[in-house]
Design a protein around this motif. Sequence first.
Motif, PDB file in Angstrom:
ATOM      1  N   UNK A 118      -3.599  12.065   1.893  1.00 20.56           N
ATOM      2  CA  UNK A 118      -4.694  11.398   2.596  1.00 20.56           C
ATOM      3  C   UNK A 118      -4.525   9.893   2.572  1.00 20.56           C
ATOM      4  N   UNK A 119      -4.018   9.368   1.430  1.00 18.97           N
ATOM      5  CA  UNK A 119      -3.723   7.936   1.361  1.00 18.97           C
ATOM      6  C   UNK A 119      -2.637   7.539   2.341  1.00 18.97           C
ATOM      7  N   UNK A 120      -1.619   8.402   2.481  1.00 19.40           N
ATOM      8  CA  UNK A 120      -0.571   8.156   3.463  1.00 19.40           C
ATOM      9  C   UNK A 120      -1.155   8.076   4.866  1.00 19.40           C
ATOM     10  N   UNK A 121      -2.044   9.023   5.160  1.00 20.48           N
ATOM     11  CA  UNK A 121      -2.686   9.003   6.479  1.00 20.48           C
ATOM     12  C   UNK A 121      -3.502   7.726   6.665  1.00 20.48           C
ATOM     13  N   UNK A 122      -4.220   7.304   5.605  1.00 20.63           N
ATOM     14  CA  UNK A 122      -5.015   6.078   5.696  1.00 20.63           C
ATOM     15  C   UNK A 122      -4.158   4.859   5.957  1.00 20.63           C
ATOM     16  N   UNK A 140       0.829  -1.211   0.000  1.00 24.83           N
ATOM     17  CA  UNK A 140       0.000   0.000   0.000  1.00 24.83           C
ATOM     18  C   UNK A 140       0.862   1.260   0.000  1.00 24.83           C
ATOM     19  N   UNK A 141       2.088   1.145   0.518  1.00 21.42           N
ATOM     20  CA  UNK A 141       2.983   2.304   0.493  1.00 21.42           C
ATOM     21  C   UNK A 141       3.360   2.679  -0.932  1.00 21.42           C
ATOM     22  N   UNK A 142       3.456   1.685  -1.800  1.00 17.81           N
ATOM     23  CA  UNK A 142       3.827   1.970  -3.183  1.00 17.81           C
ATOM     24  C   UNK A 142       2.739   2.756  -3.908  1.00 17.81           C
ATOM     25  N   UNK A 159     -16.649   1.336  13.340  1.00 17.56           N
ATOM     26  CA  UNK A 159     -17.628   2.424  13.405  1.00 17.56           C
ATOM     27  C   UNK A 159     -16.945   3.770  13.225  1.00 17.56           C
ATOM     28  N   UNK A 160     -15.810   3.960  13.902  1.00 19.41           N
ATOM     29  CA  UNK A 160     -15.082   5.227  13.804  1.00 19.41           C
ATOM     30  C   UNK A 160     -14.605   5.481  12.377  1.00 19.41           C
ATOM     31  N   UNK A 161     -14.118   4.427  11.712  1.00 21.08           N
ATOM     32  CA  UNK A 161     -13.638   4.588  10.345  1.00 21.08           C
ATOM     33  C   UNK A 161     -14.731   4.944   9.362  1.00 21.08           C
ATOM     34  N   UNK A 162     -15.921   4.352   9.541  1.00 23.02           N
ATOM     35  CA  UNK A 162     -17.024   4.604   8.616  1.00 23.02           C
ATOM     36  C   UNK A 162     -17.807   5.862   8.965  1.00 23.02           C
ATOM     37  N   UNK A 208      -4.129  12.760  12.627  1.00 20.06           N
ATOM     38  CA  UNK A 208      -4.701  11.541  13.207  1.00 20.06           C
ATOM     39  C   UNK A 208      -3.759  10.351  13.027  1.00 20.06           C
ATOM     40  N   UNK A 209      -3.159  10.236  11.843  1.00 16.57           N
ATOM     41  CA  UNK A 209      -2.238   9.135  11.581  1.00 16.57           C
ATOM     42  C   UNK A 209      -1.023   9.172  12.485  1.00 16.57           C
TER      43      UNK A 209
END
Length: 521
Positions: free
Chosen positions: A239-243, A55-57, A356-359, A384-385
Motif C-alpha cells: 500500500x505504501x508502494x501504491x501511495x 520514500x522508496x527506501x 479531495x480525492x486523496x482524503x 490505481x498507482x
Amino acid sequence: MATKSRSYHYLAGISTGSARMLLQVIVGVCLTPFTLRFLDREEYAIFGLTLELLTWLTLLDVGISAGLRIQAARLSGKPDPDRFNRMVSTVFFAQNAIVLVVLVAGLGMALAFPHFFPIRESLRHDATWLMVLSVFGAALSIGSQTFSAILVANQQMHIDNLLGLLMVIIRTVLTVVLLELGCGIYSLAIAHLVSKAVTAVMAVVRTYRLLPDLQIKFRLASWDILRQIGGVGIYFSLGGLAGIIIHSLDTTVAARVVSIEAVTSFLLTGKFYELVGGLVWLITENARPMLGQMLGQNKMKESLAAYRQLFALSTGLAVVAAFSVWSGNGSFVARWVGEVNYAGTFVDLALAFGMIAGLWIMPNRAILSANLAVRNQTIVRLVEGALNLGLSIIFGRIYGLLGIVGATVIASLITSMWLLPLFTARMFGRPFIRFVWDDAARVFILMLCLLPVALAARRISTDLGGYVGAALGSATTGACGVVMIWFLMLDRSLRARFPIRQVYERIYARTARVFTGTPAS
C-alpha cells in the motif's frame, strides 16, 4: 471510563497534530522564500526530488511498523504483556537488519541520482552528497519506527506529535543558520539529519517512561510473530508502494517529461494543499488506534458509528479546505515566491480536486486497516498507482503539469473512490448503493453549494492581489464552508460534541451580569 480515555487521547492527538501542522505551515511560508534567496530553482528542485526518492527506501520496512501499530492497538484492548514484549522485540531486531539494507540501497541510489535526472554538470557532485546525507536520515527514521509505533498504538499520538513539533523547530533553526553560514544545498540535508537523530532518541526515552516493564531482548524475538506481522505488514508495504506511485511520482514524472524547473512550480503551487491536507488527514489518522481497539473488542455497531462521523467530518473539511486554498492560492504564490513559480489556475484547481480525492478514501482505509482487511484495498491501490503512472506520462507529454495532476484524480475516480467504500459496506454487512449514498450525497451537495462561493472569492482575491487578496479569498470560502458543514454534514450526535449553543449562552449570561451588575450564581 475506557470510552472517555479514548476520546481524551483522540482529542489530544488532534490538537497536538494540528499544532504541528500549523507550525509546518508557518515555517513553510516563511522559510521557503528565505531558502530561495540562497538556492536557485534547480537546487531547490533537487532537494525536493531527493525527499521524494527517499520514500522508496521506506518500502524496505515491508510494512512491519504499520503491522505493529495495528496489532499492538488491537492487543491494547486485551492486554497481554508477554506477547507484547515478544512482538516488540521481533519488530525491533527485524528493523535493525532493514536499516543496513536501507544504507546499502540508499548509497546506490545516491550514486545514480545525478545521472537519472537532467541535472547540470556543476550540481552533480552536490546532488550525490545531498542524497547520501538524506539516506542516513532515512535510516535513523526507520530504525526508530518501533518506538513511534508503540506510542501510537497506545494512543500516545500526542507525544509523537510533540516530538514532531520539536523536529520542525530543530530543522528550521539549523536550516536558517547553515544557509547564512554559506552551506548552500547541504543546509537542508544536515538540518534534516540532525532533527531526525534528536527526536529518535527522545522517542526511545519516552517509550520506556510510558512502559517501564517493556523488554526488548533478542531471545524474545520470534520467527512466528515476524511471519504473522509480516503477513499483514507486506500489504501495508505494498500500500505504501501504491501511495508513492500515486502521490510522489508526480514530481519525478514532471522532472522527466516537463523539466527540472517545472518541479519547483509544482511543489510550490501545491505546498498549501499538502500542508492543509495534512491537518484534515489528522482527523482520520488519529482515529486508527481507537478504531483498532473497538474492532478488537468486536464492537461493530460502535465502529460503524465512528466511521460515519469520521467520513462526514473529514470529507466535509477536505472539500472546504481544498476550495479555500484554491480561492487564494494564485495571489498568494505570486506574492510569496514570484509569478514564475506559480503553475497556473487550472493546475491549481486540479490540485484542489486531487486533495479531495486523496482524503475521500482515508476513513475507508482507516476502518479497513483497523480490522486487518488490507489485502483487497492494497490491490486496488496498486491498480490505481499503475493507472495513475501510465496516465501521468501520457497526459504529461500532452498537457504538461495539468495532465500529470489530472491523471491522479482520474485514476482515483476509476478505482479507490468507489471500490474502498464497497469493501467497507461489505465489512459492515450493508447494501453498497445505500451505504455510499448515505455518505456521499451530502458531500456532493456541499461541493455544489461551495463552488460558486469559491469562484467569486477567487475573483476577489485576484482583483486585490497579494497577501490581502489571498487571505480575503480563502477566509471567505472557508467561513462559508464551515457554516455549510455544520448544517449539511454533521448529524445531531456529532453536533452535540461541539457545544456552540452552550458556549454562546454562557458568554451571553456572563456579559449580561457585567452590564446589569447581577452577581454570579
